[in-house]
Write a protein that holds these residues in place. Structure first.
Motif, mmCIF file in Angstrom:
data_model
loop_
_atom_site.group_PDB
_atom_site.id
_atom_site.type_symbol
_atom_site.label_atom_id
_atom_site.label_comp_id
_atom_site.label_asym_id
_atom_site.label_seq_id
_atom_site.Cartn_x
_atom_site.Cartn_y
_atom_site.Cartn_z
ATOM 1 N N VAL A 237 -29.467 -65.540 -14.234
ATOM 2 C CA VAL A 237 -29.705 -65.405 -12.987
ATOM 3 C C VAL A 237 -31.025 -65.515 -13.001
ATOM 4 C CG1 VAL A 237 -29.769 -64.816 -11.054
ATOM 5 C CG2 VAL A 237 -27.256 -64.423 -12.455
ATOM 6 N N HIS A 238 -31.436 -66.624 -12.295
ATOM 7 C CA HIS A 238 -33.502 -66.424 -12.241
ATOM 8 C C HIS A 238 -33.636 -67.186 -10.832
ATOM 9 C CE1 HIS A 238 -32.503 -70.281 -14.870
ATOM 10 N NE2 HIS A 238 -33.580 -70.180 -14.129
ATOM 11 N N TYR A 239 -34.702 -67.025 -10.296
ATOM 12 C CA TYR A 239 -35.350 -67.234 -8.954
ATOM 13 C C TYR A 239 -36.464 -68.461 -10.000
ATOM 14 C CZ TYR A 239 -37.759 -67.922 -5.061
ATOM 15 O OH TYR A 239 -37.731 -68.060 -3.474
ATOM 16 N N ASP A 240 -36.153 -69.660 -8.716
ATOM 17 C CA ASP A 240 -37.164 -70.931 -9.440
ATOM 18 C C ASP A 240 -38.227 -71.036 -8.135
ATOM 19 O OD1 ASP A 240 -37.033 -73.756 -10.679
ATOM 20 O OD2 ASP A 240 -37.720 -73.554 -8.856
ATOM 21 N N GLU A 241 -39.210 -70.609 -8.438
ATOM 22 C CA GLU A 241 -40.523 -70.780 -7.125
ATOM 23 C C GLU A 241 -40.530 -72.455 -6.876
ATOM 24 O OE1 GLU A 241 -42.676 -68.954 -6.449
ATOM 25 O OE2 GLU A 241 -42.340 -66.997 -8.093
ATOM 26 N N GLN A 242 -40.405 -73.502 -7.708
ATOM 27 C CA GLN A 242 -39.921 -74.891 -6.652
ATOM 28 C C GLN A 242 -38.925 -74.550 -6.443
ATOM 29 O OE1 GLN A 242 -40.844 -77.349 -9.838
ATOM 30 N NE2 GLN A 242 -41.626 -79.162 -8.080
ATOM 31 N N GLN A 243 -38.418 -74.900 -6.459
ATOM 32 C CA GLN A 243 -36.658 -74.992 -5.519
ATOM 33 C C GLN A 243 -36.639 -73.530 -4.340
ATOM 34 O OE1 GLN A 243 -32.948 -76.206 -6.825
ATOM 35 N NE2 GLN A 243 -33.493 -78.030 -8.431
ATOM 36 N N SER A 244 -37.573 -72.835 -4.728
ATOM 37 C CA SER A 244 -37.489 -71.722 -3.725
ATOM 38 C C SER A 244 -35.875 -70.788 -3.520
ATOM 39 C CB SER A 244 -37.746 -71.325 -2.116
ATOM 40 O OG SER A 244 -38.648 -72.359 -1.669
ATOM 41 N N TRP B 116 -32.453 -69.044 -5.998
ATOM 42 C CA TRP B 116 -32.072 -68.340 -6.936
ATOM 43 C C TRP B 116 -30.489 -69.147 -8.192
ATOM 44 C CZ3 TRP B 116 -33.441 -63.732 -9.313
ATOM 45 C CH2 TRP B 116 -34.267 -62.850 -8.025
ATOM 46 N N GLN B 117 -31.110 -69.074 -9.311
ATOM 47 C CA GLN B 117 -30.347 -70.620 -10.384
ATOM 48 C C GLN B 117 -29.054 -69.653 -10.847
ATOM 49 O OE1 GLN B 117 -31.763 -73.571 -9.955
ATOM 50 N NE2 GLN B 117 -33.142 -73.138 -9.019
ATOM 51 N N VAL B 118 -28.103 -69.748 -10.423
ATOM 52 C CA VAL B 118 -27.171 -68.801 -11.411
ATOM 53 C C VAL B 118 -26.868 -70.025 -12.320
ATOM 54 C CG1 VAL B 118 -25.121 -68.008 -11.362
ATOM 55 C CG2 VAL B 118 -26.692 -68.001 -9.211
ATOM 56 N N VAL B 119 -26.710 -69.879 -14.085
ATOM 57 C CA VAL B 119 -26.406 -71.007 -15.022
ATOM 58 C C VAL B 119 -25.144 -70.313 -15.841
ATOM 59 C CG1 VAL B 119 -28.700 -71.606 -15.041
ATOM 60 C CG2 VAL B 119 -28.131 -69.565 -16.946
ATOM 61 N N MET C 21 -31.629 -68.536 -1.292
ATOM 62 C CA MET C 21 -30.524 -69.610 -1.696
ATOM 63 C C MET C 21 -30.320 -69.970 -2.839
ATOM 64 S SD MET C 21 -30.429 -71.974 1.322
ATOM 65 C CE MET C 21 -31.593 -71.629 2.790
ATOM 66 N N VAL C 22 -29.281 -70.073 -3.227
ATOM 67 C CA VAL C 22 -28.546 -69.648 -4.248
ATOM 68 C C VAL C 22 -28.021 -71.600 -5.174
ATOM 69 C CG1 VAL C 22 -27.161 -69.396 -5.366
ATOM 70 C CG2 VAL C 22 -27.920 -67.705 -3.747
ATOM 71 N N VAL C 23 -28.816 -71.740 -6.334
ATOM 72 C CA VAL C 23 -28.062 -73.035 -6.545
ATOM 73 C C VAL C 23 -26.791 -72.475 -8.203
ATOM 74 C CG1 VAL C 23 -28.947 -74.672 -8.298
ATOM 75 C CG2 VAL C 23 -30.174 -73.731 -6.377
ATOM 76 N N ALA C 24 -25.294 -72.834 -7.864
ATOM 77 C CA ALA C 24 -24.772 -72.933 -9.131
ATOM 78 C C ALA C 24 -24.430 -73.517 -9.917
ATOM 79 C CB ALA C 24 -23.366 -72.202 -8.038
ATOM 80 N N HIS C 25 -25.182 -73.959 -11.050
ATOM 81 C CA HIS C 25 -25.245 -75.252 -11.565
ATOM 82 C C HIS C 25 -24.168 -75.024 -12.863
ATOM 83 C CE1 HIS C 25 -29.557 -75.579 -11.264
ATOM 84 N NE2 HIS C 25 -30.115 -74.251 -11.364
ATOM 85 N N LEU C 26 -23.383 -76.305 -11.866
ATOM 86 C CA LEU C 26 -21.724 -76.138 -13.168
ATOM 87 C C LEU C 26 -22.507 -76.432 -14.211
ATOM 88 C CD1 LEU C 26 -19.971 -77.772 -9.952
ATOM 89 C CD2 LEU C 26 -19.970 -75.471 -10.853
ATOM 90 N N GLY C 27 -23.672 -77.689 -14.698
ATOM 91 C CA GLY C 27 -23.210 -78.278 -16.167
ATOM 92 C C GLY C 27 -23.660 -77.113 -16.724
ATOM 93 N N ALA C 28 -24.524 -76.454 -16.257
ATOM 94 C CA ALA C 28 -25.121 -75.481 -17.365
ATOM 95 C C ALA C 28 -23.855 -74.882 -17.346
ATOM 96 C CB ALA C 28 -25.682 -74.578 -16.960
ATOM 97 N N ALA C 29 -23.147 -74.176 -16.656
ATOM 98 C CA ALA C 29 -22.041 -73.142 -16.839
ATOM 99 C C ALA C 29 -20.865 -74.213 -17.460
ATOM 100 C CB ALA C 29 -20.998 -72.840 -15.296
ATOM 101 N N ASN C 30 -20.776 -75.339 -17.489
ATOM 102 C CA ASN C 30 -19.825 -75.890 -18.785
ATOM 103 C C ASN C 30 -20.739 -76.118 -20.066
ATOM 104 O OD1 ASN C 30 -18.147 -76.733 -16.448
ATOM 105 N ND2 ASN C 30 -18.894 -78.492 -15.799
ATOM 106 N N ARG C 31 -21.517 -75.500 -20.299
ATOM 107 C CA ARG C 31 -22.111 -75.677 -21.506
ATOM 108 C C ARG C 31 -22.399 -74.509 -21.487
ATOM 109 N NH1 ARG C 31 -24.585 -80.592 -23.012
ATOM 110 N NH2 ARG C 31 -23.215 -82.254 -21.745
ATOM 111 N N ASP C 32 -22.050 -73.385 -21.181
ATOM 112 C CA ASP C 32 -21.862 -71.315 -21.966
ATOM 113 C C ASP C 32 -21.336 -71.499 -23.329
ATOM 114 O OD1 ASP C 32 -21.817 -68.678 -21.506
ATOM 115 O OD2 ASP C 32 -22.115 -68.437 -19.778
ATOM 116 N N PRO C 33 -21.535 -70.569 -23.895
ATOM 117 C CA PRO C 33 -20.845 -70.305 -24.526
ATOM 118 C C PRO C 33 -20.605 -69.018 -25.587
ATOM 119 C CG PRO C 33 -23.539 -69.827 -25.201
ATOM 120 C CD PRO C 33 -23.506 -70.805 -24.089
#
Ligand code: HEM
Length: 402
Positions: free
Chosen positions: A29-36, A38-41, A309-321
């Motif tokens: 979980v981290h904050y992306d300044e450009q998108q303002s 939170w990225q959840v991966v 704002m929260v972005v839930a990354h399905l693409g990254a979660a689908n590659r979670d080891p």
């Protein structure tokens, strides 16, 4: 299908894979300044966000740019609603869109696929998107809604305008969105008028179609307003058309780039459902879902403020080891496959059974009709804006018949 050198070319899909890998390398979980935002991966946090609509709202109406013509679409568009409004709409629509309605579509989908492929019966090269992947889901949805065949082309044109995404960059901000909404407003207005007329026709002469059933459906004695039905039709177009088009194109590209997959599926078509799930994991058509925190909340080691704002990354979660062995390997026999491509929780994709059915029928028919199917030149393949949808726009293929 046999391999060819261009399978090794670096495609926009590979850039996405790289991005999902590098997102994973950052903290879950981290904050992306450009998108303002939170990225959840990671898989666990993405599922947790999607499972908690009280904390992570899907309703952006107070912050998204408004556009008058779009307001009418918001009303039945329950993907952007929270409980309790969401439950009312989803329950009503579920009454009309039952598993039996979906499985009953099988012969018709086979018939439509067959007819679309008959159109290229004398060709050994054609565009898979134009021929099959684009028209199939829209014909199925339009027929389901009882739209006369003569007007299906209108729906295809509207969908092309609504989902072109040409105005949007890869990481669109609110200004980009406002500009894009303005550009598509005339199309939205035209479609809105058409669907309202269609609803009136169904009210006068109800048929066996989904629109007539929606008009009759009730929850706690309450029926849908006409405008809510218009919003739902728009949602079906958004959620049900381009995603399925993307899935079909993504499957053909992914099978082509992993030689041996198509011969194995041809030898044992019973493997197709698992292979389709793996394509869904590998290239989710919606790679990111947005949510808005309704209260201060802790995820992982971070405290997010109310309104974040929260972005839930399905693409990254689908590659979670931690959930998938060898996540960066395309493994068409992978099972179980707990990908999050259809979302999770109360908004879990309403049309997943239909999307799976269409993909199984269309891909099985491609296997049956062609002894070989390949992408001869990746330089000729064009891609959708991945900020909007992960999929191909044009996909010239070469086929052989035995
Ligand atoms: C919701 C993906 C096909 C109708 C969703 C969501 C995702 C998704 C990720 C959840 C959105 C969120 O939580 O914010 C897909 C993919 C598809 C597909 C990848 C094809 C491969 C379809 C089809 C239909 C459909 C064919 C309809 C015929 C819907 C609806 C919702 C939805 C109505 C909203 C559900 C709710 O909010 O309760 N879809 N979809 N989708 N999808 Fe799909």
């Amino acid at each position: 299908m046999t391999g060819n050198a261009s399978q090794q070319e670096h495609l926009p899909f590979d850039t996405l894979s790289d991005r999902w890998q590098s997102l994973r390398a950052l903290r879950p979980v981290h904050y992306d300044e450009q998108q303002s935002a939170w990225q959840v991966v990671d898989h666990e946090s993405v599922a947790a966000v999607l499972a908690d609509p009280a904390t992570f709202s899907s309703d952006f109406s107070s912050v998204a740019p408004t556009q008058e013509d779009f307001e009418v679409f918001r009303q039945g568009n329950f993907v952007g609603m929270d409980p309790p409004e969401h439950r009312k709409l989803r329950t009503l629509v579920s009454q009309a869109f039952t598993p039996r309605v979906v499985s009953g579509l099988q012969p018709r989908i086979e018939n439509v696929c067959g007819r679309l492929l008959d159109d290229v019966a004398d060709r050994d090269r054609f565009d898979l998107v134009d021929t099959l992947a684009y028209p199939l889901p829209i014909i199925v949805i339009a027929e389901l809604l009882g739209i006369p065949a003569a007007d299906h082309r209108l729906f295809q044109e509207w969908a092309a305008t609504l989902f072109g995404g040409d105005e949007l960059g890869e990481a669109p901000n609110m200004d980009d969105l406002a500009r894009a909404l303005k550009a598509i407003a005339p199309t939205v207005r035209e479609m809105n008028g058409y669907v309202l007329d269609h609803i009136r026709r169904c009210r006068e002469t109800p048929g066996n179609d989904l629109t007539s059933k929606l008009l009759a459906a009730e929850v706690d004695g309450v029926r849908l307003e006409d405008q809510e039905i218009v919003g739902f039709v728009a949602l079906l177009l958004v959620a049900g058309h381009v995603t399925t088009t993307a899935l079909l194109g993504n499957a053909v590209v992914t099978f082509d780039r992993h030689p041996g997959t198509l011969p194995a599926l041809r030898a044992d078509p019973g493997r197709l459902p698992d292979a389709i799930e793996e394509v869904l994991r590998w290239l989710p058509p919606f790679a990111e879902l947005g949510r808005r925190a309704t209260r201060p909340v802790v995820i992982g080691e971070h405290e997010l403020p109310a309104g974040a704002m929260v972005v839930a990354h399905l693409g990254a979660a689908n590659r979670d080891p931690s959930r998938f062995a060898a996540p960066d390997v395309f493994e068409p026999t992978r099972s179980p496959n707990p990908h999050l491509t259809f979302g999770h929780g109360i908004h879990f994709c309403f049309g997943a059974p239909l999307a799976r059915l269409e993909a199984r029928i269309a891909l099985r028919m491609l296997l049956e009709r062609f002894s070989d199917l390949r992408v001869p030149a990746y330089g000729e393949v064009t891609f959708q804006n991945p900020g909007v949808i992960v999929g191909v726009r044009q996909l010239p293929v070469e086929v052989a018949r035995s």
